[in-house]
Write an enzyme that holds these catalytic residues in place. Structure first.
Site, PDB file in Angstrom:
ATOM      1  N   ASP A   8       0.887  -1.168   0.000  1.00 44.35           N
ATOM      2  CA  ASP A   8       0.000   0.000   0.000  1.00 44.35           C
ATOM      3  C   ASP A   8       0.926   1.218   0.000  1.00 44.35           C
ATOM      4  OD1 ASP A   8      -1.674   2.103   0.622  1.00 44.35           O
ATOM      5  OD2 ASP A   8      -2.336   1.296   2.557  1.00 44.35           O
ATOM      6  N   LYS A  70       3.129  11.211  -3.868  1.00 45.28           N
ATOM      7  CA  LYS A  70       2.027  10.519  -4.538  1.00 45.28           C
ATOM      8  C   LYS A  70       1.043  11.501  -5.180  1.00 45.28           C
ATOM      9  CE  LYS A  70      -1.471   7.022  -3.402  1.00 45.28           C
ATOM     10  NZ  LYS A  70      -1.964   6.166  -2.302  1.00 45.28           N
ATOM     11  N   GLU A 171      -7.064   0.669  -4.522  1.00 44.08           N
ATOM     12  CA  GLU A 171      -7.078   0.546  -3.058  1.00 44.08           C
ATOM     13  C   GLU A 171      -8.417   0.025  -2.517  1.00 44.08           C
ATOM     14  OE1 GLU A 171      -5.681   4.458  -2.051  1.00 44.08           O
ATOM     15  OE2 GLU A 171      -3.654   3.964  -2.702  1.00 44.08           O
ATOM     16  N   ASP A 193     -13.050   5.118   1.298  1.00 43.79           N
ATOM     17  CA  ASP A 193     -11.614   5.142   1.630  1.00 43.79           C
ATOM     18  C   ASP A 193     -11.148   6.596   1.742  1.00 43.79           C
ATOM     19  OD1 ASP A 193      -8.881   4.939   1.753  1.00 43.79           O
ATOM     20  OD2 ASP A 193      -8.646   3.696  -0.033  1.00 43.79           O
TER      21      ASP A 193
END
Ligand code: AMP
Length: 610
Positions: A8, A70, A171, A193
């Site tokens: 992850d 990211k 994810e 999420d």
């Protein structure tokens, strides 16, 4: 062959897991932690630092510490997202030759892939250390809403880190895998999420070992860091009111207040009030040191951030509609991502869906565990016990149509993999090359969408205009990654092609100034999908004609549409709730007032949590 793990790769923290004896295990590192900060730095001595060692020196070495990479991976330099981020990063961003974003750290320039690779390599080495085994394969997760370029970039980063990337996995899908593990289910679940940097919602049907994504969506600019930001602005505003000192000038102070605000936010998920105490934050006019002390109630935090939670609920509403389902049609709602621990998030979701969210997955570990399940399933070791994943495309992919409108080739939420064929033709005698820009995004106009790249088809055989017909196949694989191939219809020969990323590649080069600018192939109006390409060609003679030396460029936006401007982050007004803060708030004495061009540093800085 070594082990396969699930990773992850988070905005602020990364986590890895593996399957041992049929059971998932989150990898614990030497220091006892289960996560590694996604931070890269070069220190004063020129040492490259990754993880905790990079994070620990961040406040003192902000300009050479890369956090939240990211949020930039796979973005183009001139894009709106990058413009937004340039306002808030403390390190230097530079433009690469193909318009990609590069990061300058201590006079060295890195691609985003290299930065992510450094983090992934650290995870690989730490996992090898913890497992006492070689790790050479991985499934790496990405936000479901990531586009093709972002996915490709994560793949490249994995490769650079010495990993065979078995799959780039969404994810929320990974979280669903973790939830379904060991259960025989027939359920429709919603995965909410909310991590440190991004928000995703996916609707997934689970039938035993088949996981079918029905719809997905999200916001790559909504996450825990935005909650920190709201509280930080409030705290700085209070300090200014009480002391006359504007701390937004002081990078170190801003970083410390951001950290303190995040700690307060996390604590307020379990307590009703929390005292922020940042010692020696400033000096008064006499040089005496001042502390910042402020009590924050959960109620106040909720008032400051409710609008962010509401934004996520609005997205949930939209995605339920896109999935063709209703709240009643959802059997379980799973919460993933650290920010989903906030009681307000849980309450709002419960109000929205009409039932309490499930407690059956661990919000911090589910994604890594799901990735490990997938890695195990894809590696040779799974035998016939693998899972089947059916995913969807998160954002439409298309090419420029008339008037700069997006001609959609692949629709949002359409099942993957898929392919489409289109025919291009030349518009000039002896035209030797054609170019085609491909975009991804939900806007009606290509100019507002992300340019995935410019495909150049070259060494086309010399022939009269319109005589050469190039059949282009657009193929999207099960990960949502696009590939193009082209053949000359008459000869059956493959047409050579080259992909350039970003806008600069296809802009007229300076030395060619006198030459006419390139033109772009434009798309016909939408067609029935089953229409043979030959009829497409007949009806739309201009599905074609992009010559690299041609003189008229097709507009990428309709004439009356203003070109999209980068959206500079405005100096944000401090958002102060109308209610008075909890009693006992005290800030200490004044220092000289500074007025603030650095006010936008308020919206910065450092720890973009995933
Ligand atoms: P993740 O990327 O999933 O690790 O999530 C990181 C984000 O979750 C950060 O913004 C954290 O501040 C936030 N977070 C972690 N724990 C909590 C908590 N108990 N309550 C609220 N936010 C939290």
């Amino acid at each position: 062959m070594g082990r396969a793990i699930g990773i992850d790769l988070g905005t602020t923290n990364s986590c890895a897991a593996t399957i041992e004896a049929g059971k998932p295990h989150v990898i614990t590192y030497r220091d006892g932690q289960k996560t590694i900060p996604s931070v890269f730095a070069i220190d004063k001595q020129g040492n490259r630092l990754v993880g905790n060692e990079a994070k620990d020196q961040a406040a003192a070495n902000a300009a050479n510490t890369v956090v939240a990479s990211k949020r930039l991976i796979g973005r183009s330099f001139g894009g709106q997202a990058t413009e937004k981020m340039k306002q808030v990063f403390t390190y230097e961003l530079v433009e690469g030759e193909s318009s990609e974003v590069l990061i300058k750290v201590k006079d060295q320039v890195f691609t985003l892939e290299q930065i992510s690779a450094a983090i992934l390599r650290r995870i690989k080495e730490s996992a090898e250390d913890a497992l006492d085994d070689e790790v050479d394969q991985a499934v790496i997760t990405v936000p479901a809403y990531f586009n093709d370029r972002q996915r490709q970039a994560v793949r490249s980063a994995g490769k650079l880190a010495g990993l065979k990337v078995l799959r780039v996995l969404n994810e929320p899908t990974a979280a669903a895998l973790a939830y379904g593990l060991g259960r025989t289910l027939s359920q429709r679940v919603a995965i909410y999420d909310l991590g440190g940097g991004t928000f995703d919602i996916s609707i997934i049907d689970i039938k035993d070992k088949i996981f079918e994504v029905i719809a997905t969506g999200g916001d790559t600019f909504l996450g825990g860091v935005d909650f920190d930001d709201r509280l930080m602005q409030y705290v700085m505003h209070q300090f200014l009111q009480d002391t006359g000192i504007d701390l937004s000038y002081d990078r170190t102070a801003v970083t410390r207040i951001r950290d303190a605000s995040e700690n307060a936010k996390i604590a307020l998920s379990s307590v009703d009030t929390y005292r922020i105490n940042v010692e020696r934050i400033a000096e008064d006019e006499d040089g005496a040191e001042l502390d910042l002390v402020l009590d924050i109630s959960r109620d106040l935090l909720e008032k400051l951030t409710v609008e962010l939670v509401d934004r996520s609920i609005e997205t949930c509403e939209r995605i339920l509609k896109e999935a063709g389902t209703t709240r009643e049609g959802i059997d379980e709602i799973l919460l993933v991502g650290g920010q989903s621990r906030m009681p307000l998030v849980r309450r709002k979701l419960e109000q929205f869906i009409g039932r309490a969210p499930s407690q059956k997955v661990h919000p911090d570990e589910a994604v890594a565990i799901g990735a490990a399940i997938m890695a195990h399933s894809l590696s040779a070791k799974a035998g016939g016990h693998g899972v089947t994943l059916l995913d969807v495309l998160p954002q439409p992919i298309g090419i420029a149509g008339k008037g700069g409108k997006m001609h959609v080739l692949f629709k949002k939420n359409q099942p993957l993999p898929d392919y489409k064929q289109r025919t291009l033709t030349t518009s000039r005698d002896d035209q030797r090359s054609i170019m085609l820009r491909v975009y991804q995004g939900e806007s009606e106009y290509v100019a507002d969408n992300e340019l995935l790249g410019t495909f150049h088809f070259y060494n086309i055989r010399p022939a009269p205009a319109k005589a050469v017909k190039v059949s282009v196949t657009f193929h999207i694989d099960s990960e949502g990654i696009l590939n193009l191939t082209a053949i000359d219809k008459e000869s059956g020969q493959t047409v050579e092609s080259r992909l350039n990323l970003g806008k600069n590649d296809d802009a007229p080069k300076k030395k060619r100034k006198k030459k006419k600018p390139e033109a772009e192939a434009t798309a016909p109006p939408p067609m029935p999908l089953n229409m043979p390409t030959s009829s497409l060609q007949q009806q739309n003679p201009l599905f074609n004609a992009a010559d690299e030396e041609q003189d008229t460029a097709q507009p990428t936006a309709p004439p009356n549409t203003p070109a999209p401007q980068p959206v500079p982050e405005p100096v944000r007004p401090l958002e102060v709730p109308k209610s008075t803060p909890a009693p006992g708030n005290r800030l200490l004495a004044p220092k000289e007032e500074k007025k603030g061009f650095f006010a936008r540093l308020l919206s910065m800085i450092f720890f973009w949590r995933k």
